[in-house]
Design an enzyme around this catalytic site. Structure first.
Site, PDB file in Angstrom:
ATOM      1  N   ARG A 109       0.912  -1.226  -0.135  1.00 15.23           N
ATOM      2  CA  ARG A 109      -0.034   0.183   0.079  1.00 15.23           C
ATOM      3  C   ARG A 109       0.876   1.254  -0.090  1.00 15.23           C
ATOM      4  NH1 ARG A 109      -5.447  -1.135  -0.489  1.00 15.23           N
ATOM      5  NH2 ARG A 109      -5.727   1.236  -0.015  1.00 15.23           N
ATOM      6  N   VAL A 110       0.159   2.350  -0.630  1.00 17.04           N
ATOM      7  CA  VAL A 110       1.095   3.646  -0.742  1.00 17.04           C
ATOM      8  C   VAL A 110       0.214   4.536   0.190  1.00 17.04           C
ATOM      9  CG1 VAL A 110       2.245   3.056  -2.755  1.00 17.04           C
ATOM     10  CG2 VAL A 110      -0.127   4.052  -2.758  1.00 17.04           C
ATOM     11  N   ASP A 111      -0.892   4.298   0.771  1.00 12.51           N
ATOM     12  CA  ASP A 111      -1.558   5.247   1.742  1.00 12.51           C
ATOM     13  C   ASP A 111      -1.434   4.640   2.954  1.00 12.51           C
ATOM     14  OD1 ASP A 111      -3.022   2.778   1.600  1.00 12.51           O
ATOM     15  OD2 ASP A 111      -4.877   3.417   0.619  1.00 12.51           O
ATOM     16  N   ASP A 112      -2.450   5.117   3.796  1.00 10.58           N
ATOM     17  CA  ASP A 112      -2.323   4.818   5.192  1.00 10.58           C
ATOM     18  C   ASP A 112      -3.054   3.692   5.558  1.00 10.58           C
ATOM     19  OD1 ASP A 112      -0.295   6.980   5.954  1.00 10.58           O
ATOM     20  OD2 ASP A 112      -1.909   8.330   5.699  1.00 10.58           O
TER      21      ASP A 112
END
Ligand code: 6R9
Length: 699
Positions: free
Chosen positions: A567-570
């Site tokens: 994932r590149v988000d939180d």
């Protein structure tokens, strides 16, 4: 070796297709090149399906894949309507197979497949198969928590039970479009309840039975169900968990905090876990499943619905606190789950299929219930834990039912790998022919162990990349077609156009690394977030206009293979469970002694990622072991045990920019002890907090 030769031939073939004008040249990422001599790197580590496997497969070669793929992109209407015609439609869809606006710059996002088509997914899973002569075929092999406990249901028996429940639900007033919450463990009653809802056009929302009362309350308040379906208790390993108590609390709190009144709670008595008499009961509201369903007829007319009528809601974590109600509709989802199941697992009618996922997650929706049953498959449903009574349980089950397709998550592979080969090799596993992996990237060493030890170097692995939002597989090997590379999800499924974009949203060609997006819709795509279409657009379609943004990073190698990088988000991926950092943070700060919290993911040997929480306490509160335990307990209580932080790190202050934004990049480095890689800390409002944090790292 002969494998090298076959690999070379394969790549040469792909190359010639690429260069040939009528070949795959317009598909920019199929940029395979002829393999060089060296096999030194991960990228060059090819594993080929055996010739025996390939020759019996549904798709046997890259040529066959490319031909089908090319058609799916160039003529999606023709491709998907031919497949859709294999199902029963009361009325065929209108003139458009797909109607979409996928580009936010052209207005609101809209996705419709088979609009105007009238069908029912339960009918297609059950009645259609029974009518085709599969009535006596086993639909479900149920294996209880205790190895001695099992049961089976044939397709006609399953249909009978689904109809009885559907009739009951109708009788208590559940109508087309009404929401029904299902909070059940992996009993046969879970798929039965899903199918019964689908039969009458009700929208099921399955809540994983590991979620806490608070999480269940939140979901009840959001979707306002007509009824909650649960059971009194379940055994996980040696321990009994009283699910009904959790539901009681949630129903109470939903009334108190959300003004939602639940008039009916249908409770299945799970006798192996808890006696009827011991179950707390609310007269008038609570009804025993076993008391009512036998009184209803075993036939129930189908509620015919539009292809675009909602089928289910499933809540998933996002990067902000509130869970998102991912909404799937009927027709496209049906066509897509059935087709992906058939091809990615090379499904044949003689297969016995087992997916270890719980129906509380999307994997259990698409690949325990709908995908397999649409294909008339025999499905193993397992109630228990894979380590009970010992770490050989999975292979015991594989041998017991002669499982041919085994689909699981990398976290389970890694934990079994750690327990040693002996638990595996004492079982035959001869029946296995295809393995599958889902939930997170599978690291090459776990892939190798799964392949060599579990599959005896004989069974291809389908590493399926997809999401709750995508409904079904997006990037996945077709096991007979592609040489595999351990750790790569390989190539897109039919109709799927993945692109990798840079920060500015520009597509990058060839070998590259960036954000994984999808161009154009596919039949299984989710249509909205329940009650919040704006959030749907903002989260998925605004970051890179013109595309669906997956939230995942991805690289593509010189041969065109896709490698998911996380994932590149939180969002943290713990044992394949998606957990939003914001959800854990808001749980932590609800504790009266917690002033602030920041949560990051850290590498974890078994779980893939672990949850690492930085906690600032309220002034004057001393750090203590008791507080640490209380904080962890708070998260378990508010979300569920699976979201409990692995580590609480006391933080006198958090690294923030002058505008007050927490710099998670720095926290991630501290959490993984990469202290020489902290990077530039000069933009922090107070750079000294970094040293304070480092000092407290192991306290
Ligand atoms: C099906 C499911 C989705 C997220 C997704 C990605 C990760 C799932 C993966 C994978 C690498 C795979 N993910 N499968 N990453 N390789 N084969 O898991 O849905 O719970 O919504 O999670 O899981 O990060 O974005 P969901």
């Amino acid at each position: 070796s002969s494998n090298n030769l076959r690999t070379n031939n394969f790549l040469r073939h792909v190359e010639s297709m690429r260069l040939h004008p009528s070949g795959a040249g317009h598909i920019p990422y199929l940029n395979a090149i002829i393999l060089g001599e060296s096999l030194a790197t991960e990228e060059d580590d090819f594993v080929l399906p055996s010739e025996d496997f390939a020759s019996q497969a549904n798709v046997q070669s890259p040529e066959q894949y490319l031909k089908l793929y090319k058609r799916s992109i160039e003529d999606p209407d023709g491709f998907w309507s031919e497949i859709a015609s294999q199902f029963y439609w009361k009325q065929r869809w209108g003139d458009k197979v797909c109607d979409e606006n996928f580009d936010i710059r052209n207005g609101n996002i809209k996705i419709e497949w088979f609009k105007g088509g009238i069908t029912n997914i339960c009918y297609n899973c059950l009645d259609r198969n029974v009518e085709a002569g599969l009535g006596d075929k086993v639909a479900i092999y149920w294996e209880g928590n205790e190895p001695s406990l099992d049961a089976t249901l044939t397709y006609s028996q399953l249909l009978d039970q689904v109809c009885q429940l559907a009739n009951y639900l109708k009788d208590i007033g559940v109508k087309k479009g009404d929401a029904v919450i299902i909070y059940l463990p992996m009993l046969m009653e879970l798929p039965i309840a899903m199918l019964a809802c689908a039969r009458i056009g009700a929208v099921h929302s399955v809540v994983f039975a590991g979620f806490s009362a608070e999480a269940l309350t939140q979901r009840i308040i959001d979707c306002k169900p007509k009824v909650v379906i649960t059971c009194n208790a379940v055994k996980r390993g040696p321990k009994a968990i009283h699910l009904k108590d959790i539901v009681d609390t949630a129903i109470h709190d939903s009334a108190q905090n959300g003004g939602i009144s639940i008039d009916k709670c249908l409770v299945y008595e799970n006798p192996s876990a808890m006696k009827k008499e011991d179950t707390k009961w609310k007269e008038g509201r609570d009804i025993w499943w076993q008391d009512v369903t036998p009184q209803y007829p075993t036939t129930c007319p189908v509620e015919w619905v539009d292809a675009e009528d909602p089928l289910f809601l499933l809540y998933t974590s996002g990067s902000t606190g509130k869970p998102k109600g991912v909404l799937h509709t009927t027709g496209g989802y049906m066509v897509y789950t059935a087709t992906t199941f058939k091809y990615a697992f090379d499904y044949k009618p003689s297969d016995i299929y087992w997916c270890t996922a719980d129906c509380g997650w999307i994997t259990g929706h698409s690949y325990v219930t709908y995908g397999p049953m649409l294909n008339g498959a025999s499905v193993v449903v397992f109630e228990g834990a894979p380590s009970y009574p010992d770490s050989g349980r999975c292979w015991d089950i594989v041998d017991k039912y002669k499982v041919t397709i085994f689909y699981t998550a990398p976290t389970l592979v890694r934990s079994l790998m750690r327990d040693g080969d002996a638990f595996v090799t004492r079982y035959s596993r001869k029946s296995l022919r295809v393995l599958g992996s889902v939930g997170e990237p599978i690291n090459p060493s776990a892939w190798r162990w799964f392949y060599n030890v579990v599959g005896d170097s004989r069974c291809p692995i389908s590493d399926t990349w997809w999401q709750t939002e995508t409904g079904g597989f997006m990037i996945t090997p077709l096991p007979g077609a592609w040489p595999q590379k351990p750790g790569s999800a390989t190539f897109p499924f039919f109709g799927v156009q993945p692109v990798i974009v840079d920060e500015k949203g520009i597509e990058i060609e060839g070998e590259c690394n960036g954000y994984l997006c999808i161009k154009k819709s596919w039949p299984g795509a989710f249509r909205t977030l329940y009650g919040d279409h704006e959030r749907y657009e903002t989260t998925y379609f605004k970051p890179f206009a013109g595309y669906y943004f997956s939230g995942d990073g991805c690289s593509r190698d010189k041969d065109g293979y896709h490698w998911l990088t996380g994932r590149v988000d939180d969002v943290i991926n713990v044992s394949g469970h998606r957990i939003g950092t914001a959800e854990v943070e808001s749980a932590l700060v609800s504790h009266p002694q917690c002033a602030e919290a920041a949560v990051v993911g850290v590498e974890h040997e078994v779980k893939g990622q672990g949850i690492y929480a930085f906690v600032t306490v309220v002034d004057g509160v001393p750090y203590s072991e008791q507080l640490r335990k209380d904080l962890i307990l708070t998260v378990r209580k508010l979300i569920g045990a699976f979201a409990a932080p692995d580590k609480i790190h006391w933080a006198p202050g958090l690294p923030k920019t002058r505008s007050g934004k927490i710099m998670r990049r720095i926290l991630r480095k501290i959490a993984s002890r990469q202290l020489d890689e902290l990077g530039d800390t000069s933009t922090l409002a107070d750079p000294s907090v970094v040293n304070q944090l480092i000092e407290l790292a192991d306290s």
